[in-house]
Scaffold this active site. Structure first.
Site, PDB file in Angstrom:
ATOM      1  N   GLU A 113     -13.819 -16.685  24.999  1.00  0.00           N
ATOM      2  CA  GLU A 113     -12.882 -16.889  26.099  1.00  0.00           C
ATOM      3  C   GLU A 113     -13.216 -18.212  26.774  1.00  0.00           C
ATOM      4  O   GLU A 113     -14.331 -18.431  27.218  1.00  0.00           O
ATOM      5  CB  GLU A 113     -12.948 -15.735  27.093  1.00  0.00           C
ATOM      6  CG  GLU A 113     -12.090 -15.928  28.327  1.00  0.00           C
ATOM      7  CD  GLU A 113     -10.666 -16.331  27.992  1.00  0.00           C
ATOM      8  OE1 GLU A 113     -10.193 -17.338  28.552  1.00  0.00           O
ATOM      9  OE2 GLU A 113     -10.022 -15.648  27.165  1.00  0.00           O
ATOM     10  N   ASP A 160      -5.141 -14.924  18.926  1.00  0.00           N
ATOM     11  CA  ASP A 160      -4.047 -14.548  19.824  1.00  0.00           C
ATOM     12  C   ASP A 160      -3.954 -15.589  20.944  1.00  0.00           C
ATOM     13  O   ASP A 160      -4.279 -15.314  22.089  1.00  0.00           O
ATOM     14  CB  ASP A 160      -4.334 -13.146  20.373  1.00  0.00           C
ATOM     15  CG  ASP A 160      -3.293 -12.677  21.367  1.00  0.00           C
ATOM     16  OD1 ASP A 160      -2.178 -13.233  21.374  1.00  0.00           O
ATOM     17  OD2 ASP A 160      -3.603 -11.764  22.157  1.00  0.00           O
TER      18      ASP A 160
END
Length: 273
Positions: A113, A160
């Protein structure tokens, strides 16, 4: 990077992506040997649909909000059982949390992330989960750093991205080539938005022209893809899909179409094995 998934968590695209993702992870559980999942754009992992962001858009109400009465015989049940276990639909588990709930002791999840605050929130979920690792780094850059996996010989790379960059499909094409060069037997799953058909067709053709084999595309359209300024549907492209996945996906998408009042769905073999 202004994208925050909290505004969109639990919407139709999440429902489609996560139902199919649970089917992919389930395929690894058929064998006792360990597997690894690399989630390149992990997000915060858990979303409170009562928060200001979710209430502002109300997108979840036409997604997970319409699926609360699905029973144990539904093709969506394996995914919905995990959502309910986490406290859904009010609390909605994202991809990394769903995956972690399915891991066995020998399996491993690596989350990337890029946003520091989102990474901290994600790390907080998994502080006591020894087989989940959280990195604050760019997901595409991580492909070279973290592949091939050190903990397993089989696994899945889930990509994604937020699709805020105009060249996102080109970055995905490069990512597929990197993964296949470094983790040749790995499965790849890529989520993508469908606004209009031209970019999606070009993406599929680029992979085919690059010699990528065994490609399946599962798509759910809420409306005809004719407005390039609107999210009209979404797709999950799977490279090296497991045995039986196509039939599972068809049943799940048909159910989502009915319950979410979608326009149409498709499961298409883009390139054969």
């Amino acid at each position: 990077m202004n994208y925050r998934h909290a505004y969109h968590a639990g919407n139709f695209a999440d429902c489609m992506k996560h139902a199919l993702l649970v089917s992919l992870i389930s395929s690894f559980l058929r064998k006792p040997t360990p597997f690894m999942v690399l989630d390149t754009h992990a997000g915060i992992g858990r979303y409170d649909l009562r928060c200001e962001e979710a209430e502002k858009t109300q997108e979840w109400r036409t997604g997970i909000g319409l699926l609360t009465e699905e029973g144990p015989d539904s093709p969506l049940a394996p995914w919905l059982d995990l959502v309910r276990k986490e406290g859904g639909p009010e609390i909605y588990p994202g991809s990394p949390l769903l995956i972690s709930m399915m891991l066995r002791e020998q399996d491993h999840l690596i989350c990337c992330e890029k946003h520091p605050e989102d990474k901290r929130r994600l790390y907080g979920i998994f502080t006591r989960t020894p087989n989940v690792t959280v990195h604050e780094r760019d997901g595409y850059e991580a492909l070279r750093a973290l592949l091939p996996p050190q903990t397993a010989k089989r696994g899945l790379v889930l990509i994604d991205p937020p699709f805020e960059e105009p060249n996102e499909f080109a970055r995905l094409e490069n990512a597929v080539q990197t993964i296949q060069a470094r983790f040749s037997n790995g499965m790849i799953a890529i989520w993508y938005p469908i606004k209009h058909r031209t970019p999606v067709r070009a993406f599929h053709m680029a992979l085919q022209d690059a010699g990528v084999r065994d490609i399946l595309a599962a798509e759910l359209l809420m409306r005809p893809p004719v407005d390039p300024d609107r999210l009209n549907g979404s797709g999950l492209l799977v490279i090296k899909p497991p045995f039986g996945f196509a039939e599972q996906a068809k049943a799940q998408l048909e159910r989502l179409k009915t319950r979410l009042n979608a326009h149409e769905w498709s499961v298409t073999q883009i390139v054969p094995e």
